[in-house]
Every structure is written in C-alpha cells, then in structure tokens.
Design an enzyme around this catalytic site. Sequence first.
Site, short mmCIF file in Angstrom:
data_model
loop_
_atom_site.label_atom_id
_atom_site.label_comp_id
_atom_site.label_asym_id
_atom_site.label_seq_id
_atom_site.Cartn_x
_atom_site.Cartn_y
_atom_site.Cartn_z
N ARG A 73 -10.38 -9.57 10.46
CA ARG A 73 -10.42 -10.72 11.35
C ARG A 73 -10.85 -11.99 10.62
O ARG A 73 -11.69 -11.94 9.73
CB ARG A 73 -11.37 -10.45 12.52
CG ARG A 73 -10.83 -9.43 13.51
CD ARG A 73 -11.90 -8.86 14.42
NE ARG A 73 -11.32 -7.98 15.43
CZ ARG A 73 -10.96 -6.72 15.22
NH1 ARG A 73 -11.15 -6.17 14.02
NH2 ARG A 73 -10.42 -6.00 16.19
N HIS A 97 -5.30 -9.23 10.92
CA HIS A 97 -4.35 -8.47 10.08
C HIS A 97 -3.09 -9.25 9.71
O HIS A 97 -1.98 -8.72 9.74
CB HIS A 97 -3.96 -7.17 10.79
CG HIS A 97 -5.00 -6.08 10.68
ND1 HIS A 97 -6.07 -6.14 9.83
CD2 HIS A 97 -5.11 -4.88 11.33
CE1 HIS A 97 -6.80 -5.03 9.95
NE2 HIS A 97 -6.25 -4.26 10.87
N HIS A 171 -3.13 0.73 5.37
CA HIS A 171 -3.69 1.19 6.65
C HIS A 171 -3.22 2.61 6.97
O HIS A 171 -2.82 2.90 8.10
CB HIS A 171 -3.28 0.22 7.75
CG HIS A 171 -4.26 0.12 8.89
ND1 HIS A 171 -4.54 1.19 9.72
CD2 HIS A 171 -5.02 -0.91 9.34
CE1 HIS A 171 -5.41 0.80 10.64
NE2 HIS A 171 -5.72 -0.47 10.43
N SER A 172 -3.29 3.52 5.99
CA SER A 172 -2.92 4.91 6.24
C SER A 172 -3.99 5.63 7.04
O SER A 172 -5.19 5.39 6.86
CB SER A 172 -2.69 5.65 4.92
OG SER A 172 -1.49 5.23 4.32
N TYR A 173 -3.53 6.52 7.92
CA TYR A 173 -4.41 7.33 8.77
C TYR A 173 -4.41 8.76 8.19
O TYR A 173 -3.38 9.43 8.19
CB TYR A 173 -3.87 7.38 10.19
CG TYR A 173 -3.97 6.09 10.99
CD1 TYR A 173 -4.80 6.00 12.10
CD2 TYR A 173 -3.20 4.98 10.66
CE1 TYR A 173 -4.87 4.85 12.86
CE2 TYR A 173 -3.25 3.82 11.41
CZ TYR A 173 -4.10 3.75 12.50
OH TYR A 173 -4.16 2.60 13.25
N ASP A 231 -15.36 1.79 13.60
CA ASP A 231 -14.44 0.69 13.31
C ASP A 231 -15.30 -0.38 12.66
O ASP A 231 -15.57 -1.43 13.25
CB ASP A 231 -13.76 0.19 14.58
CG ASP A 231 -12.66 -0.82 14.28
OD1 ASP A 231 -12.40 -1.08 13.09
OD2 ASP A 231 -12.06 -1.37 15.23
N GLU A 291 -9.82 1.56 4.67
CA GLU A 291 -9.16 0.29 4.35
C GLU A 291 -9.98 -0.47 3.31
O GLU A 291 -10.83 -1.29 3.64
CB GLU A 291 -8.98 -0.53 5.62
CG GLU A 291 -8.23 0.18 6.73
CD GLU A 291 -8.40 -0.49 8.08
OE1 GLU A 291 -8.25 -1.73 8.15
OE2 GLU A 291 -8.73 0.20 9.06
#
Length: 326
Positions: A73, A97, A171-173, A231, A291
């Site tokens: 942000r 982003h 931004h891989s999960y 987060d 990240e």
Amino acid sequence: MGKLEPIRLINSNHAVLEILNFGATVMSLKVPDKLDNLVNVVLGLPSPNDYIDENFIKKGLFLGSTVGRYAGRISDGGYSIENKRYILHNLNGIHLHGGKEGFDKKYWNIDQVENGKNPFVVLSYFSEHMEEGYPGNLQVKVKYQLSENNTFSIEYKATTDKATHINLTNHSYFNLNGEKSILDHELFINSTHYLDVNEQLVPSGTLKSTNSSTFDFSRPLLLDSNFNGLDDTFVLRNEMLKATLYSKHTGITMNVATDQPAMVVFTPKMIEGLKFKDGKKYLAFPAICFEAQKYPDTPNNNHFPSTLLTPENQYVNKTSFVFGTK
C-alpha cells in the site's frame, strides 16, 4: 490484447515449473515429496485462459503473479519526488499493488527460454511514464530459474529514465501438501520486528517487537486450529535464511532466502469460487504467501529503507525458494 504463452521448465529431478507471460505468473511448481512423488506446491488455475477471466481478476488474488510497480500500500493518494506531486490510482486514498492495471495484468515479453541444466526463462515489460500515475519510463526484467537442486529463484531487475518508486514482488501461494490446508505446516520467520499498521493496513511508521506476541515465529511453530492468520510485514534479520516452511504430511521443506529487507506474509482464510489446477480442493487457510520486498508506504515514510530508483542506478531484487525433504 496480447497472446497467452505458457512456458514449462523441467530439471533433471523431474521438478516442473510453469510460467505464464500474462502477469509474469507462476502457474505451478511441482517438486518431489519424501516418497519421490511430484507435488504441486503453488496454487494455480486449471488453464492459462482462467487467468484473464474477469471473475478471477475481480477477486484481486494476484495468484502467482508479479506485483508492481509497487507491492503493498501507498497512502495519501500518491507521493512527492523533489517537491513534485504524483497522484497514483487509488481507492479512498490507498494505492494497492500497482494500481488498477498493475504488472499482474500486463502481457510480458518472453525474451529467453533455456531448457536443459538449470533451466530458466527471462520475461520483460516496459512500463511507460505516468502509467497508473508513476513517473519515468521503466524497463523491467524477471528471470525465473529452476536449478538442479530444486531451487526456484526469482530475480527482478529494472531501470528508469526518471526518478520513481519501485517495489516488486511475486505473489505465489504455497501449500506443501498440494491441497487442502496449511494447518499442519511448521512456519519459521527470521524476524524480530513487524510493521505496525492502521485500520487501512497502512504502516504507522513504527516497528513493533515480535517477542512474546502472535507474530513471533523465531522458532518453528506448528500452524494449527488456533492460528488466526497473517497479513503482515515482517522486518527480516540480516541473515541468509529468512523463512522456512515444512509439511510433515509430504515431508517437503522450503527455505526462503532474499536480499530484500522485509517480507509480507499473507495467509488467506478462504479462497472461494475458484477451480484449481488438477481438480485440487482447498479448505480454510489454503496457502501462505512470502512476498519479499521493501516496506509498504516507504514513499511517505522517509525513515524506511528507500524505494527510490534513479536513472543512474539499477533495481535488483533476488529471492529463492529451496525445496527438499525430511
């Protein structure tokens, strides 16, 4: 409109990395488990076309994609460089982003693909001056490599013709079970402080100690039914190993290293309304994102490590995920 082009890299251990040129996106990453079966440890969609589907894009998941020009942000609707004000795309003053159509929604050029030993792909994107409100023509490259020891590495480089702020990340999960949940994974984060944020998740400018808090992962902790999710931006210690993840179920270990000073660790509670690759199903706390980046809202916090890129310098960001078993 561009053309969707998937790229497949395979190393000598039969590990497989699939990349999509749209968003420079990681679609899947299959590595061996303790029984030598391949497990896809990255959440992905069934086909390349699913990544350009409007319903998926509206969810704002950034699934496996490259996030830029600025990950995280930025407050106050934008920032100033040398007393010149730049208004970025924002909602209620918050830019997130990279804006409405950040790097995750762009078709990247495929510059080079090398198969064989330590296979890799290089993609590039040219971001024009004032795209999403950012100054400077920015040339960005990313190299994704799958080495012979099952290391997945990401290297971003960028140059500009005018001073601008840049903060890229992938931004891989991750889910080392390849399905269901991460609520049986062990997590370690090599951090002693995290960023305090306000109700809009914008940093207050203060660093808080993780000691004896719910943010203390300085020793491996089992994520279980008491886990409430993350987060948050962790300030990383100046050591090679930044984080580890381990699944007892598959025996897969993942060690994270980066040259970046911080890492946003994100664990969505649920991901609903999507079909996933190979028909896999995911439950509560389906995955975790690492990240690697500089701090969010740095342009409005002069005491944070600088994200300003000038024409005489090159932006470099290197992160690696080393996979093994135990």
